[in-house]
Design a protein around this motif. Structure first.
Motif, short mmCIF file in Angstrom:
data_model
loop_
_atom_site.label_atom_id
_atom_site.label_comp_id
_atom_site.label_asym_id
_atom_site.label_seq_id
_atom_site.Cartn_x
_atom_site.Cartn_y
_atom_site.Cartn_z
N GLU A 8 7.51 -5.31 2.81
CA GLU A 8 8.04 -4.38 3.82
C GLU A 8 9.52 -4.11 3.57
O GLU A 8 9.99 -2.96 3.70
CB GLU A 8 7.82 -4.95 5.22
N GLU A 62 5.49 1.14 -2.02
CA GLU A 62 4.49 1.44 -0.95
C GLU A 62 3.14 0.82 -1.28
O GLU A 62 2.46 0.27 -0.40
CB GLU A 62 4.35 2.95 -0.81
N HIS A 114 9.88 -1.90 0.52
CA HIS A 114 9.44 -0.54 0.83
C HIS A 114 10.51 0.22 1.59
O HIS A 114 10.79 1.40 1.29
CB HIS A 114 8.14 -0.59 1.64
N ARG A 142 0.93 -2.04 0.88
CA ARG A 142 -0.48 -1.92 1.27
C ARG A 142 -1.29 -3.09 0.73
O ARG A 142 -2.19 -3.61 1.40
CB ARG A 142 -1.04 -0.62 0.74
N SER A 143 -1.01 -3.53 -0.50
CA SER A 143 -1.73 -4.67 -1.09
C SER A 143 -1.47 -5.95 -0.28
O SER A 143 -2.39 -6.75 -0.04
CB SER A 143 -1.30 -4.86 -2.54
N ARG A 153 -0.72 -6.16 2.89
CA ARG A 153 -1.44 -6.06 4.16
C ARG A 153 -2.94 -6.33 3.96
O ARG A 153 -3.58 -6.99 4.78
CB ARG A 153 -1.24 -4.68 4.77
N ALA A 154 -3.52 -5.83 2.86
CA ALA A 154 -4.93 -6.05 2.58
C ALA A 154 -5.22 -7.53 2.34
O ALA A 154 -6.26 -8.06 2.76
CB ALA A 154 -5.35 -5.23 1.36
#
Length: 376
Positions: A120, A144, A123, A148-149, A151-152
């Motif tokens: 974060e 970015e 980013h 996302r990775s 968070r996944a």
């Protein structure tokens, strides 16, 4: 020789005259009885067995060796009492392993959360630099994608933790099932397992014991198809047991089971009713001699059914008069069974009636045999 026969004939005549006088005018070929008052019941009889109304077969939900049984047959137990224990070694090990796996996954989650925080930050930095055209668009896109990775990965490890927690709950439940508790208040009426026995729940759930509430018992009476039409819901019923035939246990009929039981080509139907058992005198599998009261009369005038003569819609008896002679008397009949009948109208207590014809060679009630066949 004629003068010798004369006294003998006179003696025989005097003897017959004395017997006739002692009999009055009573007919020697009739049997009589007195009309009396008593209670009368028209009964349907059956044989039944006793079972507890409420009972539970206590089984094992997990496999293993039965370490200890804490109760004996006849013990009174309360819901929640410990009944038996299965060796918990395997289930303790599974719980420990699952808990360790869960701790490992939670540590991985903390690592993934740290990586997410870093992603974060990177980013946001790339977005600020891109706004000032101090970085390339490709670098911003990489930041970015990394966010996302991260968070996944958080979602994936969180799902694994949920799955492990579910497995842990199941393993803890299995460990708890290694201790078997009473599901209800009652009496241990049977124990089917033995201490040290290995239980295998994968093939069939083993029954360890039965707990029953003996305060109310159920009687299942087998009634023949010839008598089943005489029974109805709510009719009075009583029974006796082989051990105490002098005591009557009373109840009312609860239900008739529609599916018959065929034994030796005899069709039988179960008639079921309940009876309180506060003293605990009634026990499982006791044999009951059951009597369903189809009709009853209290303090009624009773006569033998053999005394009744039916002609169409009229019923009569032979009433003895003061001279000992029978006369036809019309009567009204109430409740009757195979032995006696209630007389509602036509007779009074103490009347003497003909009960049935005397057998050949027998006098009426209270009479003497006539002197016949004498030789001189």
């Amino acid at each position: 020789m004629g003068w010798i026969l004369v006294p003998v004939v006179i003696l025989a005549a005097l003897s017959v005259g004395w017997w006739t006088q002692s009999q009055g005018d009573t007919r020697p070929d009739l049997l009589t009885t007195t009309v009396q008052r008593d209670d009368l019941e028209d009964l349907v009889t059956a044989t039944g067995s006793l079972q507890p109304r409420d009972y539970v077969d206590v089984g094992a939900q997990v496999s293993g060796q039965l370490d200890v049984i804490h109760v004996q047959t006849g013990d009174e137990v309360k819901a929640g009492d410990l009944l038996a224990e299965i060796d918990p070694t395997v289930y303790v090990a599974r719980v420990d392993a699952t808990r360790a796996q869960l701790r490992n996954q939670k540590a991985q989650l903390m690592e993934r959360e740290a990586q997410l925080t870093l992603a974060e930050i990177q980013h946001r930095r790339q977005q600020n630099l891109l706004a000032e055209e101090a970085t390339s668009r490709e670098s911003a896109q990489v930041a970015e994608a990394s966010l996302r990775s991260a968070r996944a990965q958080i979602e994936a490890i969180s799902a694994q933790i949920q799955q492990t927690e579910s497995t842990l709950r199941a393993e803890e439940a299995n460990l708890e099932y290694a201790k078997i508790y009473a599901p209800m208040d009652g009496t241990v009426v049977s124990i089917d397992a033995r201490q040290g026995q290995t239980l295998n729940t994968n093939q069939q759930a083993p029954v360890l014991m039965r707990i029953a509430d003996l305060s109310t018992m159920t009687v299942e009476a087998q009634v023949s198809e010839a008598d089943i039409g005489k029974l109805s819901h709510g009719m009075p019923v009583y029974f006796t047991t082989l051990g105490n035939q002098s005591r009557r246990w009373e109840s009312t009929l609860d239900r008739l089971e529609p599916t018959p039981v065929v034994e030796n080509n005899v069709v039988l139907y179960n008639a079921v009713f309940e009876v309180p058992n506060p003293e605990g005198r009634l026990m499982t599998q006791m044999t009951a001699q059951v009597f369903f009261i189809n009709a009853e009369a209290r303090d009624a005038l009773l006569v033998p059914v053999t005394a009744l003569q039916r002609k169409g819609d009229t019923t009569t008896v032979q009433l003895m008069d003061s001279n000992g002679q029978p006369h036809t008397r019309e009567v009204t009949v109430g409740v009757s069974n195979r032995v006696q009948a209630e007389i509602i109208e036509g007779l009074e207590e103490g009347d003497r009636i003909v009960s049935s014809p005397a057998r050949a060679g027998e006098p009426g009630e209270g009479g003497r045999r006539p002197m016949v066949g004498m030789r001189f």
